[in-house]
Motif scaffolding. Structure first.
Motif, short mmCIF file in Angstrom:
data_model
loop_
_atom_site.label_atom_id
_atom_site.label_comp_id
_atom_site.label_asym_id
_atom_site.label_seq_id
_atom_site.Cartn_x
_atom_site.Cartn_y
_atom_site.Cartn_z
N ASN A 53 0.83 -1.21 0.00
CA ASN A 53 0.00 0.00 0.00
C ASN A 53 0.86 1.26 0.00
OD1 ASN A 53 -2.39 -1.36 -0.06
ND2 ASN A 53 -2.98 -0.91 2.05
N THR A 54 1.97 1.22 0.73
CA THR A 54 2.87 2.37 0.76
C THR A 54 3.45 2.64 -0.63
OG1 THR A 54 3.46 1.84 3.04
CG2 THR A 54 4.94 3.30 1.86
N LEU A 55 3.87 1.58 -1.31
CA LEU A 55 4.40 1.73 -2.67
C LEU A 55 3.34 2.26 -3.62
CD1 LEU A 55 6.63 -1.43 -3.10
CD2 LEU A 55 7.35 0.94 -3.20
N PHE A 56 2.11 1.74 -3.51
CA PHE A 56 1.01 2.18 -4.37
C PHE A 56 0.75 3.67 -4.17
CE2 PHE A 56 -3.47 2.95 -5.26
CZ PHE A 56 -3.60 2.37 -6.52
N ASN A 57 0.66 4.08 -2.91
CA ASN A 57 0.40 5.49 -2.60
C ASN A 57 1.54 6.38 -3.11
OD1 ASN A 57 -1.97 4.77 -1.39
ND2 ASN A 57 -1.21 4.94 0.69
N LYS A 58 2.78 5.90 -3.00
CA LYS A 58 3.91 6.71 -3.46
C LYS A 58 3.92 6.82 -4.98
CE LYS A 58 8.82 7.33 -3.30
NZ LYS A 58 10.10 6.75 -3.13
N GLU A 59 3.65 5.72 -5.67
CA GLU A 59 3.66 5.73 -7.14
C GLU A 59 2.62 6.69 -7.71
OE1 GLU A 59 5.38 4.26 -9.77
OE2 GLU A 59 6.85 3.84 -8.20
N ILE A 62 -0.42 9.70 -3.79
CA ILE A 62 -1.59 9.80 -2.92
C ILE A 62 -1.10 10.16 -1.53
CG2 ILE A 62 -3.55 8.56 -1.93
CD1 ILE A 62 -3.48 6.79 -4.47
N LYS A 63 -1.56 11.27 -0.99
CA LYS A 63 -1.10 11.74 0.31
C LYS A 63 -2.07 11.39 1.44
CE LYS A 63 2.44 13.86 -1.45
NZ LYS A 63 3.74 13.28 -1.37
N SER A 64 -3.27 10.96 1.13
CA SER A 64 -4.26 10.67 2.17
C SER A 64 -4.33 9.16 2.42
CB SER A 64 -5.63 11.19 1.77
OG SER A 64 -6.13 10.44 0.67
N ARG A 65 -5.13 8.78 3.37
CA ARG A 65 -5.31 7.37 3.71
C ARG A 65 -6.56 6.78 3.07
NH1 ARG A 65 -2.78 6.06 9.37
NH2 ARG A 65 -1.20 7.66 9.41
N SER A 66 -7.04 7.41 2.02
CA SER A 66 -8.28 6.97 1.39
C SER A 66 -8.19 5.54 0.87
CB SER A 66 -8.69 7.93 0.27
OG SER A 66 -7.68 7.99 -0.72
N ILE A 67 -7.07 5.16 0.29
CA ILE A 67 -6.91 3.80 -0.24
C ILE A 67 -6.99 2.78 0.90
CG2 ILE A 67 -5.33 2.24 -1.42
CD1 ILE A 67 -6.62 4.36 -3.21
N ASP A 68 -6.40 3.09 2.03
CA ASP A 68 -6.45 2.18 3.18
C ASP A 68 -7.88 2.04 3.70
OD1 ASP A 68 -3.69 1.86 3.04
OD2 ASP A 68 -3.37 3.64 4.27
N LEU A 69 -8.61 3.14 3.73
CA LEU A 69 -10.00 3.09 4.19
C LEU A 69 -10.88 2.32 3.21
CD1 LEU A 69 -10.40 6.72 5.55
CD2 LEU A 69 -10.10 4.62 6.86
N ILE A 70 -10.63 2.47 1.93
CA ILE A 70 -11.38 1.71 0.92
C ILE A 70 -11.08 0.22 1.06
CG2 ILE A 70 -11.60 1.28 -1.56
CD1 ILE A 70 -11.18 4.34 -1.93
N SER A 71 -9.82 -0.13 1.29
CA SER A 71 -9.45 -1.54 1.49
C SER A 71 -10.14 -2.12 2.71
CB SER A 71 -7.93 -1.67 1.67
OG SER A 71 -7.26 -1.28 0.52
N ALA A 72 -10.17 -1.36 3.81
CA ALA A 72 -10.84 -1.82 5.02
C ALA A 72 -12.33 -1.97 4.80
CB ALA A 72 -10.58 -0.84 6.17
N LEU A 73 -12.93 -1.03 4.08
CA LEU A 73 -14.36 -1.11 3.78
C LEU A 73 -14.69 -2.33 2.94
CD1 LEU A 73 -17.13 0.26 4.01
CD2 LEU A 73 -16.57 1.50 1.91
#
Length: 86
Positions: A53-59, A62-73
């Protein structure tokens, strides 16, 4: 538990390398330990840092945690509604 501590420390070191920033190993161990304690009270599994997830956000810058929240959802949706599909 020694294996999980070592794994978390290796993941912290990998995260530092990926984002080119120093991370606090003590802080990460504390919060992951708290999360794992809460998870264990409800019969959950051990959690780790997610380097993918860190690599995805860096590539994708993405500066927010939206991807992590979507994954959790999505995980919660599968947990609550996926059993009906089987």
């Amino acid at each position: 538990s020694l294996i999980s501590v070592l794994s978390i420390l290796f993941n912290v070191a990998s995260g530092e390398f990926v984002i080119n920033k120093d991370l606090s190993a003590n802080r990460e161990l504390f919060y992951i330990g708290m999360a794992n304690g809460v998870s264990a009270m409800f019969g959950g599994v051990i959690g780790y840092l997610s380097i993918s997830n860190t690599l995805f956000n860096k590539e994708f810058s993405i500066k927010s945690r939206s991807i992590d929240l979507i994954s959790a959802l999505l995980c919660l949706i599968v947990i609550f509604f996926g059993a009906n599909l089987v």
